[in-house]
Each structure stands twice: as structure tokens, then as C-alpha cells.
Motif scaffolding. Structure first.
Motif, PDB file in Angstrom:
ATOM      1  N   GLY A  54      17.755 -27.080   7.267  1.00 43.35           N
ATOM      2  CA  GLY A  54      16.963 -28.299   7.406  1.00 43.35           C
ATOM      3  C   GLY A  54      15.571 -28.009   7.940  1.00 43.35           C
ATOM      4  N   ILE A  55      15.470 -27.033   8.840  1.00 39.68           N
ATOM      5  CA  ILE A  55      14.167 -26.630   9.361  1.00 39.68           C
ATOM      6  C   ILE A  55      13.321 -26.048   8.225  1.00 39.68           C
ATOM      7  CG2 ILE A  55      12.963 -25.055  10.933  1.00 39.68           C
ATOM      8  CD1 ILE A  55      15.499 -25.292  12.777  1.00 39.68           C
ATOM      9  N   GLY A  56      13.942 -25.232   7.400  1.00 41.77           N
ATOM     10  CA  GLY A  56      13.223 -24.639   6.270  1.00 41.77           C
ATOM     11  C   GLY A  56      12.738 -25.688   5.293  1.00 41.77           C
ATOM     12  N   GLN A  57      13.624 -26.580   4.901  1.00 43.29           N
ATOM     13  CA  GLN A  57      13.221 -27.626   3.951  1.00 43.29           C
ATOM     14  C   GLN A  57      12.170 -28.554   4.553  1.00 43.29           C
ATOM     15  OE1 GLN A  57      16.872 -29.513   2.390  1.00 43.29           O
ATOM     16  NE2 GLN A  57      16.059 -28.869   0.411  1.00 43.29           N
ATOM     17  N   GLY A  58      12.353 -28.914   5.798  1.00 45.04           N
ATOM     18  CA  GLY A  58      11.384 -29.792   6.454  1.00 45.04           C
ATOM     19  C   GLY A  58      10.012 -29.153   6.553  1.00 45.04           C
ATOM     20  N   THR A  59       9.985 -27.870   6.849  1.00 44.04           N
ATOM     21  CA  THR A  59       8.725 -27.147   6.957  1.00 44.04           C
ATOM     22  C   THR A  59       8.057 -27.027   5.586  1.00 44.04           C
ATOM     23  OG1 THR A  59       9.602 -25.935   8.862  1.00 44.04           O
ATOM     24  CG2 THR A  59       7.647 -25.020   7.805  1.00 44.04           C
ATOM     25  N   LEU A  60       8.844 -26.761   4.561  1.00 40.88           N
ATOM     26  CA  LEU A  60       8.309 -26.700   3.196  1.00 40.88           C
ATOM     27  C   LEU A  60       7.733 -28.059   2.781  1.00 40.88           C
ATOM     28  CD1 LEU A  60       7.869 -25.229   0.500  1.00 40.88           C
ATOM     29  CD2 LEU A  60      10.231 -25.819  -0.103  1.00 40.88           C
ATOM     30  N   ASN A  61       8.469 -29.114   3.061  1.00 42.28           N
ATOM     31  CA  ASN A  61       7.992 -30.462   2.725  1.00 42.28           C
ATOM     32  C   ASN A  61       6.696 -30.800   3.466  1.00 42.28           C
ATOM     33  OD1 ASN A  61      10.011 -31.081   0.885  1.00 42.28           O
ATOM     34  ND2 ASN A  61      11.358 -31.954   2.445  1.00 42.28           N
ATOM     35  N   LEU A  62       6.615 -30.414   4.731  1.00 41.76           N
ATOM     36  CA  LEU A  62       5.377 -30.659   5.470  1.00 41.76           C
ATOM     37  C   LEU A  62       4.221 -29.876   4.855  1.00 41.76           C
ATOM     38  CD1 LEU A  62       6.411 -30.787   9.232  1.00 41.76           C
ATOM     39  CD2 LEU A  62       5.661 -32.662   7.760  1.00 41.76           C
ATOM     40  N   GLY A  63       4.517 -28.681   4.368  1.00 40.25           N
ATOM     41  CA  GLY A  63       3.488 -27.897   3.690  1.00 40.25           C
ATOM     42  C   GLY A  63       2.965 -28.604   2.454  1.00 40.25           C
ATOM     43  N   MET A  64       3.864 -29.194   1.686  1.00 42.73           N
ATOM     44  CA  MET A  64       3.443 -29.962   0.513  1.00 42.73           C
ATOM     45  C   MET A  64       2.556 -31.140   0.943  1.00 42.73           C
ATOM     46  SD  MET A  64       4.542 -28.782  -2.405  1.00 42.73           S
ATOM     47  CE  MET A  64       4.503 -30.212  -3.465  1.00 42.73           C
ATOM     48  N   GLY A  65       2.978 -31.825   1.986  1.00 41.82           N
ATOM     49  CA  GLY A  65       2.191 -32.953   2.492  1.00 41.82           C
ATOM     50  C   GLY A  65       0.832 -32.520   3.014  1.00 41.82           C
ATOM     51  N   SER A  66       0.807 -31.386   3.694  1.00 43.50           N
ATOM     52  CA  SER A  66      -0.466 -30.875   4.216  1.00 43.50           C
ATOM     53  C   SER A  66      -1.445 -30.603   3.092  1.00 43.50           C
ATOM     54  CB  SER A  66      -0.245 -29.591   5.028  1.00 43.50           C
ATOM     55  OG  SER A  66       0.478 -29.863   6.195  1.00 43.50           O
ATOM     56  N   PHE A  67      -0.929 -30.105   1.980  1.00 44.11           N
ATOM     57  CA  PHE A  67      -1.810 -29.792   0.862  1.00 44.11           C
ATOM     58  C   PHE A  67      -2.183 -31.043   0.075  1.00 44.11           C
ATOM     59  CE2 PHE A  67      -2.675 -28.460  -3.523  1.00 44.11           C
ATOM     60  CZ  PHE A  67      -3.774 -27.646  -3.280  1.00 44.11           C
ATOM     61  N   ILE A  68      -1.181 -31.807  -0.333  1.00 43.44           N
ATOM     62  CA  ILE A  68      -1.432 -32.935  -1.237  1.00 43.44           C
ATOM     63  C   ILE A  68      -2.073 -34.118  -0.527  1.00 43.44           C
ATOM     64  CG2 ILE A  68      -0.312 -34.658  -2.714  1.00 43.44           C
ATOM     65  CD1 ILE A  68       1.705 -32.440  -3.470  1.00 43.44           C
ATOM     66  N   LEU A  69      -1.558 -34.466   0.631  1.00 40.04           N
ATOM     67  CA  LEU A  69      -2.053 -35.668   1.308  1.00 40.04           C
ATOM     68  C   LEU A  69      -3.234 -35.388   2.234  1.00 40.04           C
ATOM     69  CD1 LEU A  69       1.398 -37.272   2.154  1.00 40.04           C
ATOM     70  CD2 LEU A  69      -0.099 -37.779   0.218  1.00 40.04           C
ATOM     71  N   ASP A  70      -3.223 -34.220   2.893  1.00 36.06           N
ATOM     72  CA  ASP A  70      -4.272 -33.911   3.866  1.00 36.06           C
ATOM     73  C   ASP A  70      -5.321 -32.937   3.327  1.00 36.06           C
ATOM     74  OD1 ASP A  70      -2.916 -35.527   5.669  1.00 36.06           O
ATOM     75  OD2 ASP A  70      -1.849 -33.850   6.589  1.00 36.06           O
ATOM     76  N   ASN A  71      -5.074 -32.383   2.143  1.00 33.06           N
ATOM     77  CA  ASN A  71      -5.991 -31.397   1.552  1.00 33.06           C
ATOM     78  C   ASN A  71      -6.279 -30.237   2.498  1.00 33.06           C
ATOM     79  OD1 ASN A  71      -6.400 -32.830  -0.949  1.00 33.06           O
ATOM     80  ND2 ASN A  71      -7.577 -34.284   0.257  1.00 33.06           N
ATOM     81  N   ASN A  72      -5.250 -29.800   3.220  1.00 35.35           N
ATOM     82  CA  ASN A  72      -5.403 -28.715   4.178  1.00 35.35           C
ATOM     83  C   ASN A  72      -4.676 -27.479   3.640  1.00 35.35           C
ATOM     84  OD1 ASN A  72      -5.374 -26.968   6.389  1.00 35.35           O
ATOM     85  ND2 ASN A  72      -5.204 -28.641   7.859  1.00 35.35           N
ATOM     86  N   PHE A  73      -5.407 -26.682   2.848  1.00 32.14           N
ATOM     87  CA  PHE A  73      -4.830 -25.507   2.203  1.00 32.14           C
ATOM     88  C   PHE A  73      -4.271 -24.518   3.225  1.00 32.14           C
ATOM     89  CE2 PHE A  73      -5.380 -21.121   0.774  1.00 32.14           C
ATOM     90  CZ  PHE A  73      -4.559 -21.106  -0.338  1.00 32.14           C
ATOM     91  N   ALA A  74      -5.056 -24.200   4.251  1.00 27.29           N
ATOM     92  CA  ALA A  74      -4.645 -23.184   5.226  1.00 27.29           C
ATOM     93  C   ALA A  74      -3.342 -23.576   5.932  1.00 27.29           C
ATOM     94  CB  ALA A  74      -5.753 -22.946   6.238  1.00 27.29           C
ATOM     95  N   LEU A  75      -3.250 -24.815   6.367  1.00 28.44           N
ATOM     96  CA  LEU A  75      -2.035 -25.266   7.043  1.00 28.44           C
ATOM     97  C   LEU A  75      -0.853 -25.289   6.079  1.00 28.44           C
ATOM     98  CD1 LEU A  75      -0.582 -26.311   9.536  1.00 28.44           C
ATOM     99  CD2 LEU A  75      -1.385 -28.623   8.944  1.00 28.44           C
ATOM    100  N   ALA A  76      -1.092 -25.733   4.853  1.00 28.83           N
ATOM    101  CA  ALA A  76      -0.018 -25.791   3.859  1.00 28.83           C
ATOM    102  C   ALA A  76       0.564 -24.410   3.608  1.00 28.83           C
ATOM    103  CB  ALA A  76      -0.543 -26.386   2.553  1.00 28.83           C
TER     104      ALA A  76
END
Length: 126
Positions: A54-76
Motif C-alpha cells: 500500500g505504501i508503494g502504490q500510494g507513493t506511485l499514485n502521489l508521483g502521478m499526481g505530482s506530475f499531472i496535477l502539480d506539474n512537479n517533475f522532480a518530485l514526481a
């Protein structure tokens, strides 16, 4: 003790349902579902339970959100690499491949063609 196991199993099932729904959205916003807030809550619950998948999936999902919604490539990329390491530690080939291919897509979208090709080939070969 048995009640604790049942509650843990129910909690894990709820976390998996949230993470799967967010993964299916691929970071696309929906008016009736705040994926970032709900995803962060699922990640927090996974951490509390020490539920590694769950930690892995949650972290991956946050990465997608960081890129798509926040446009934060480095964090994603940072979040996705964290997820990648978790899935590797679990020897979960499906999610290692999913993560590598997602990293490849983000690299490609960001104009990092060599990194995109490298990660795509790794994902396909996994």
C-alpha cells in the motif's frame, strides 16, 4: 487478536480499493473524487499498518499526481523511484514494470527521450 486481524484485513482492502481507483484515473482530476487528499490518507493508513504494498502504490499514485496535477517533475520522479524501490523489495514484477513504464512516460512527456527509452525498455523486460 482475531478481531485485530479482521480489522487489518478490512483496512488493507479499503486501502487497495482507493489505490486502485486512483491508479485507474492516472492522475486525471474528477469533481466527485479528490484523489490527492484521499490518496495521501490511504498512504498514511498504509504507513500506520506498515502495509508495504500500500505504501508503494500510494507513493506511485502521489508521483502521478505530482506530475499531472502539480506539474512537479522532480518530485514526481523522486516519488516514483521510491515506489520502484518498494516494489523491487517486494519482488512484485507487475508493479516494478508499471512503475518503470510510468517513469518512462513522464520522462518522454518532459522531453527526456533517452531516459524515457531506458526506463521503457527496463519496464518491458521486467
Amino acid at each position: 487478536m482475531e478481531n485485530q486481524n479482521i480489522n487489518r484485513e478490512e483496512e488493507i482492502k479499503a486501502i487497495d480499493e482507493i489505490n486502485n481507483r486512483i491508479w485507474q484515473l492516472r492522475g486525471a482530476p474528477q469533481s466527485d473524487f479528490d484523489a490527492i487528499t484521499i490518496g495521501k490518507d490511504a498512504l498514511k493508513r498504509s504507513l500506520t499498518l506498515n502495509y508495504t504494498f500500500g505504501i508503494g502504490q500510494g507513493t506511485l499514485n502521489l508521483g502521478m499526481g505530482s506530475f499531472i496535477l502539480d506539474n512537479n517533475f522532480a518530485l514526481a520522479i523522486k516519488q516514483m523511484n521510491e515506489a520502484l524501490n518498494i516494489f523491487k523489495s517486494l519482488d512484485n514484477k507487475k508493479w516494478v514494470a508499471n512503475t518503470l513504464l510510468t517513469i518512462a512516460l513522464i520522462n518522454n512527456t518532459s522531453g527526456k527521450r533517452d531516459d524515457a527509452l531506458y526506463n521503457a525498455l527496463r519496464g518491458i523486460n521486467y
